[in-house]
Design a protein around this motif. Structure first.
Motif, PDB file in Angstrom:
ATOM      1  N   MET A 137       0.841  -1.203   0.000  1.00 47.56           N
ATOM      2  CA  MET A 137       0.000   0.000   0.000  1.00 47.56           C
ATOM      3  C   MET A 137       0.872   1.247   0.000  1.00 47.56           C
ATOM      4  O   MET A 137       1.950   1.254   0.584  1.00 47.56           O
ATOM      5  CB  MET A 137      -0.896   0.026   1.240  1.00 47.56           C
ATOM      6  CG  MET A 137      -1.997  -0.998   1.253  1.00 47.56           C
ATOM      7  SD  MET A 137      -3.142  -0.696   2.637  1.00 47.56           S
ATOM      8  CE  MET A 137      -2.074  -0.993   4.050  1.00 47.56           C
ATOM      9  N   SER A 138       0.354   2.300  -0.632  1.00 47.84           N
ATOM     10  CA  SER A 138       1.075   3.574  -0.639  1.00 47.84           C
ATOM     11  C   SER A 138       0.069   4.710  -0.792  1.00 47.84           C
ATOM     12  O   SER A 138      -0.941   4.568  -1.484  1.00 47.84           O
ATOM     13  CB  SER A 138       2.091   3.610  -1.789  1.00 47.84           C
ATOM     14  OG  SER A 138       2.741   4.867  -1.856  1.00 47.84           O
ATOM     15  N   GLY A 139       0.349   5.843  -0.150  1.00 45.04           N
ATOM     16  CA  GLY A 139      -0.465   7.032  -0.345  1.00 45.04           C
ATOM     17  C   GLY A 139      -1.726   7.047   0.497  1.00 45.04           C
ATOM     18  O   GLY A 139      -1.827   6.393   1.534  1.00 45.04           O
ATOM     19  N   THR A 140      -2.723   7.787   0.021  1.00 43.19           N
ATOM     20  CA  THR A 140      -3.957   7.981   0.772  1.00 43.19           C
ATOM     21  C   THR A 140      -5.167   7.618  -0.079  1.00 43.19           C
ATOM     22  O   THR A 140      -5.114   7.648  -1.320  1.00 43.19           O
ATOM     23  CB  THR A 140      -4.112   9.441   1.219  1.00 43.19           C
ATOM     24  OG1 THR A 140      -4.336  10.286   0.060  1.00 43.19           O
ATOM     25  CG2 THR A 140      -2.870   9.924   1.960  1.00 43.19           C
ATOM     26  N   LEU A 141      -6.263   7.316   0.595  1.00 44.11           N
ATOM     27  CA  LEU A 141      -7.503   7.003  -0.108  1.00 44.11           C
ATOM     28  C   LEU A 141      -8.000   8.215  -0.892  1.00 44.11           C
ATOM     29  O   LEU A 141      -8.471   8.075  -2.031  1.00 44.11           O
ATOM     30  CB  LEU A 141      -8.570   6.549   0.894  1.00 44.11           C
ATOM     31  CG  LEU A 141      -9.947   6.234   0.309  1.00 44.11           C
ATOM     32  CD1 LEU A 141      -9.867   5.059  -0.659  1.00 44.11           C
ATOM     33  CD2 LEU A 141     -10.965   5.968   1.411  1.00 44.11           C
ATOM     34  N   VAL A 142      -7.905   9.399  -0.322  1.00 40.89           N
ATOM     35  CA  VAL A 142      -8.390  10.607  -0.986  1.00 40.89           C
ATOM     36  C   VAL A 142      -7.661  10.834  -2.305  1.00 40.89           C
ATOM     37  O   VAL A 142      -8.282  11.110  -3.346  1.00 40.89           O
ATOM     38  CB  VAL A 142      -8.229  11.836  -0.058  1.00 40.89           C
ATOM     39  CG1 VAL A 142      -8.538  13.119  -0.818  1.00 40.89           C
ATOM     40  CG2 VAL A 142      -9.134  11.711   1.155  1.00 40.89           C
ATOM     41  N   GLU A 143      -6.333  10.711  -2.307  1.00 39.86           N
ATOM     42  CA  GLU A 143      -5.550  10.924  -3.527  1.00 39.86           C
ATOM     43  C   GLU A 143      -5.839   9.838  -4.555  1.00 39.86           C
ATOM     44  O   GLU A 143      -5.967  10.117  -5.752  1.00 39.86           O
ATOM     45  CB  GLU A 143      -4.052  10.939  -3.188  1.00 39.86           C
ATOM     46  CG  GLU A 143      -3.598  12.159  -2.405  1.00 39.86           C
ATOM     47  CD  GLU A 143      -3.459  13.375  -3.287  1.00 39.86           C
ATOM     48  OE1 GLU A 143      -2.604  13.379  -4.186  1.00 39.86           O
ATOM     49  OE2 GLU A 143      -4.243  14.325  -3.086  1.00 39.86           O
ATOM     50  N   TRP A 144      -5.946   8.581  -4.109  1.00 39.55           N
ATOM     51  CA  TRP A 144      -6.236   7.482  -5.040  1.00 39.55           C
ATOM     52  C   TRP A 144      -7.626   7.646  -5.649  1.00 39.55           C
ATOM     53  O   TRP A 144      -7.818   7.446  -6.845  1.00 39.55           O
ATOM     54  CB  TRP A 144      -6.136   6.133  -4.313  1.00 39.55           C
ATOM     55  CG  TRP A 144      -6.582   4.987  -5.174  1.00 39.55           C
ATOM     56  CD1 TRP A 144      -5.883   4.379  -6.177  1.00 39.55           C
ATOM     57  CD2 TRP A 144      -7.859   4.335  -5.132  1.00 39.55           C
ATOM     58  NE1 TRP A 144      -6.637   3.379  -6.756  1.00 39.55           N
ATOM     59  CE2 TRP A 144      -7.851   3.338  -6.130  1.00 39.55           C
ATOM     60  CE3 TRP A 144      -9.007   4.498  -4.345  1.00 39.55           C
ATOM     61  CZ2 TRP A 144      -8.940   2.498  -6.369  1.00 39.55           C
ATOM     62  CZ3 TRP A 144     -10.089   3.670  -4.570  1.00 39.55           C
ATOM     63  CH2 TRP A 144     -10.063   2.686  -5.573  1.00 39.55           C
ATOM     64  N   ARG A 145      -8.594   8.036  -4.835  1.00 36.77           N
ATOM     65  CA  ARG A 145      -9.972   8.169  -5.315  1.00 36.77           C
ATOM     66  C   ARG A 145     -10.093   9.291  -6.344  1.00 36.77           C
ATOM     67  O   ARG A 145     -10.941   9.240  -7.239  1.00 36.77           O
ATOM     68  CB  ARG A 145     -10.900   8.429  -4.133  1.00 36.77           C
ATOM     69  CG  ARG A 145     -12.397   8.289  -4.447  1.00 36.77           C
ATOM     70  CD  ARG A 145     -13.197   8.316  -3.166  1.00 36.77           C
ATOM     71  NE  ARG A 145     -12.834   9.475  -2.348  1.00 36.77           N
ATOM     72  CZ  ARG A 145     -13.008   9.524  -1.028  1.00 36.77           C
ATOM     73  NH1 ARG A 145     -13.515   8.482  -0.378  1.00 36.77           N
ATOM     74  NH2 ARG A 145     -12.670  10.609  -0.355  1.00 36.77           N
ATOM     75  N   GLU A 146      -9.241  10.303  -6.247  1.00 41.61           N
ATOM     76  CA  GLU A 146      -9.236  11.364  -7.262  1.00 41.61           C
ATOM     77  C   GLU A 146      -8.955  10.804  -8.648  1.00 41.61           C
ATOM     78  O   GLU A 146      -9.486  11.292  -9.648  1.00 41.61           O
ATOM     79  CB  GLU A 146      -8.186  12.429  -6.911  1.00 41.61           C
ATOM     80  CG  GLU A 146      -8.647  13.466  -5.908  1.00 41.61           C
ATOM     81  CD  GLU A 146      -7.672  14.631  -5.820  1.00 41.61           C
ATOM     82  OE1 GLU A 146      -7.001  14.910  -6.842  1.00 41.61           O
ATOM     83  OE2 GLU A 146      -7.565  15.233  -4.739  1.00 41.61           O
ATOM     84  N   VAL A 147      -8.105   9.790  -8.713  1.00 41.25           N
ATOM     85  CA  VAL A 147      -7.805   9.158 -10.002  1.00 41.25           C
ATOM     86  C   VAL A 147      -9.033   8.432 -10.523  1.00 41.25           C
ATOM     87  O   VAL A 147      -9.450   8.610 -11.674  1.00 41.25           O
ATOM     88  CB  VAL A 147      -6.624   8.174  -9.863  1.00 41.25           C
ATOM     89  CG1 VAL A 147      -6.317   7.543 -11.217  1.00 41.25           C
ATOM     90  CG2 VAL A 147      -5.402   8.879  -9.309  1.00 41.25           C
ATOM     91  N   LEU A 148      -9.634   7.596  -9.683  1.00 42.28           N
ATOM     92  CA  LEU A 148     -10.805   6.831 -10.105  1.00 42.28           C
ATOM     93  C   LEU A 148     -11.951   7.754 -10.513  1.00 42.28           C
ATOM     94  O   LEU A 148     -12.690   7.466 -11.468  1.00 42.28           O
ATOM     95  CB  LEU A 148     -11.242   5.894  -8.968  1.00 42.28           C
ATOM     96  CG  LEU A 148     -12.390   4.927  -9.268  1.00 42.28           C
ATOM     97  CD1 LEU A 148     -12.044   4.040 -10.452  1.00 42.28           C
ATOM     98  CD2 LEU A 148     -12.712   4.080  -8.044  1.00 42.28           C
ATOM     99  N   ASP A 149     -12.090   8.866  -9.822  1.00 43.40           N
ATOM    100  CA  ASP A 149     -13.199   9.783 -10.102  1.00 43.40           C
ATOM    101  C   ASP A 149     -13.057  10.521 -11.432  1.00 43.40           C
ATOM    102  O   ASP A 149     -13.983  11.229 -11.848  1.00 43.40           O
ATOM    103  CB  ASP A 149     -13.351  10.793  -8.962  1.00 43.40           C
ATOM    104  CG  ASP A 149     -14.057  10.205  -7.749  1.00 43.40           C
ATOM    105  OD1 ASP A 149     -14.613   9.089  -7.880  1.00 43.40           O
ATOM    106  OD2 ASP A 149     -14.046  10.838  -6.675  1.00 43.40           O
ATOM    107  N   VAL A 150     -11.927  10.355 -12.111  1.00 47.16           N
ATOM    108  CA  VAL A 150     -11.806  10.870 -13.477  1.00 47.16           C
ATOM    109  C   VAL A 150     -12.916  10.271 -14.344  1.00 47.16           C
ATOM    110  O   VAL A 150     -13.475  10.947 -15.225  1.00 47.16           O
ATOM    111  CB  VAL A 150     -10.423  10.535 -14.072  1.00 47.16           C
ATOM    112  CG1 VAL A 150     -10.403  10.806 -15.581  1.00 47.16           C
ATOM    113  CG2 VAL A 150      -9.334  11.352 -13.386  1.00 47.16           C
ATOM    114  N   TYR A 151     -13.266   9.019 -14.065  1.00 48.06           N
ATOM    115  CA  TYR A 151     -14.274   8.338 -14.873  1.00 48.06           C
ATOM    116  C   TYR A 151     -15.701   8.761 -14.523  1.00 48.06           C
ATOM    117  O   TYR A 151     -16.661   8.181 -15.058  1.00 48.06           O
ATOM    118  CB  TYR A 151     -14.101   6.826 -14.744  1.00 48.06           C
ATOM    119  CG  TYR A 151     -12.748   6.349 -15.244  1.00 48.06           C
ATOM    120  CD1 TYR A 151     -12.233   6.820 -16.452  1.00 48.06           C
ATOM    121  CD2 TYR A 151     -11.978   5.446 -14.517  1.00 48.06           C
ATOM    122  CE1 TYR A 151     -10.992   6.408 -16.912  1.00 48.06           C
ATOM    123  CE2 TYR A 151     -10.743   5.023 -14.968  1.00 48.06           C
ATOM    124  CZ  TYR A 151     -10.249   5.506 -16.163  1.00 48.06           C
ATOM    125  OH  TYR A 151      -9.019   5.081 -16.608  1.00 48.06           O
TER     126      TYR A 151
END
Length: 398
Positions: A137-151
């Motif tokens: 695991m690396s980073g934060t849920l908020v930062e990762w979710r920003e990527v997914l929310d592109v869709y």
């Protein structure tokens, strides 16, 4: 003497903190070799090899250690002492050979094993040794979710479905489905097929390392399918595979196991550990069903085990926007899978009911027949997964 402290043998520093049971090699000692220039190298030494200095020499030499008769004798005594001390200090642990669901209801993600009693360290087996770090695991849920929310942007509904299809693999075993394949087709470059595959991977771990690459052999692909087990596998650029290889992988992905093989020492089948219950996704420049159809008169078996999606016409994102968002995957991954894995083990008794209720709705909506049972199961798993991940706060899709 302490096995957890570093000790110098054969001119190198050694340590270990676990003695475990491996399905193939029996009892093994998980060793760490501390190298001055290359960091720490992890590998297992079967205890049955400790008494055979020739076998032990082969193992340590394969790790780049030059061992003389004298040093291999000293190392043999040292490893035996380490194993004895560890057995007195702790219970023997089980080294898992696959990720995902285990027979006792636990769920393995790399070095972590999730159960209803909590999370424990999962020692590596020879099968998982080279894969465990992929699921860090690396980073934060908020930062990762920003990527997914592109869709969430208009026109990316298909991307949303494919993400939930790929990451629904842990749900499939509860409805006795081995999984199937989805193919993203486009002869255009730069529309984000590979990026979508990496976004799917990033739920569980490192998005690039988890990807099966175009030059990987069919045996390497099938081995990875077996190790990943209940985690979806993304295969990049499937186009150059022959029709025979495409047919084999489509069939195997829908059967849930690799080829059976005979033992080299006896006329009996080897133990086949390449089994799974997972969805697979590939990117291609042309239709796989057309390619397989050129191989045989009827390819209905393969056609019922695959979704094909034409990705042409995908909205083109502003380059700076896309670079800013997708570059976050480099440092943010695995955090969503950590949350989902914990939910899965806590709620495993209810998963079959949830998926089957969704399946009844989808069967009625799309009028699926018995031939289309794999499509029905895949769509039900994807929609159930979407609802659960939204409940857990992993995405903001409608």
């Amino acid at each position: 003497f302490s096995s957890r402290r570093r000790h110098t043998r054969c001119g190198r520093d050694w340590s270990s903190d676990v003695c475990s049971s491996d399905l193939v090699d029996g009892q093994v000692l998980a060793c760490r070799l501390h190298l001055p220039m290359d960091g720490i190298r992890n590998f297992n030494i079967p205890l049955k090899s400790v008494g055979s200095r020739d076998e032990l020499r082969k193992i340590v030499c394969s790790q780049g250690i030059v061992a003389t008769d004298h040093t291999i004798k000293e190392l043999s005594f040292y490893i035996a002492a380490m194993a004895k001390e560890l057995k007195q200090m702790q219970k023997e642990e089980t080294a898992r050979t696959q990720m995902g669901w285990q027979e006792d209801g636990s769920f393995v993600l790399g070095k972590r094993e999730y159960s209803k009693t909590g999370i424990r360290h999962c020692p590596p087996s020879n099968a998982t040794m080279n894969y465990q770090s992929m699921f860090d695991m690396s980073g934060t849920l908020v930062e990762w979710r920003e990527v997914l929310d592109v869709y969430k942007n208009p026109g990316f509904e298909l991307h949303q479905f494919l993400y939930f299809f790929m990451t629904s693999s842990p749900f499939l075993k509860f409805i006795d489905q081995p999984g199937m394949m989805a193919s993203m087709i486009s002869d255009e470059s730069g529309i984000g097929k590979s990026t979508l595959g990496q976004v799917c991977n990033s739920l569980w771990g490192q998005p690039v390392k988890m990807t099966s690459m175009p030059h990987d052999t069919i045996n390497a692909v099938v081995n990875r399918m077996g190790v990943f087990n209940n985690l979806g596998l993304y295969i990049d650029e499937f186009t150059n595979k022959t029709a025979e290889v495409c047919s084999d992988i489509i069939y195997m992905s829908g059967h849930g196991r690799g080829k059976e093989r005979l033992s080299s020492s006896a006329n009996v089948e080897r133990v086949n550990n390449t089994t799974w219950s997972q969805n697979t996704m590939v990117s291609a420049n042309a239709s796989l069903t057309d390619k397989v159809s050129s191989l045989k008169a009827s390819s209905e078996g393969e056609n019922m085990r695959i979704f094909e999606f034409d990705m042409r016409g995908t909205p083109v994102l502003d380059k700076q926007y896309a670079d800013d968002k997708f570059s976050k995957l480099k440092d943010n991954y695995g955090v969503g899978g950590h949350i989902l894995a914990a939910w899965l083990v806590e709620n495993q008794d209810n998963i079959a009911t949830l998926v089957n209720e969704t399946r009844k709705i989808m069967d009625k909506k799309f009028n699926f027949n018995s031939k289309e049972r794999k499509w029905s199961a895949a769509i039900a798993g994807a929609y159930t997964n979407a609802a659960i991940q939204r409940e857990l706060g992993l995405h903001h899709f409608d």
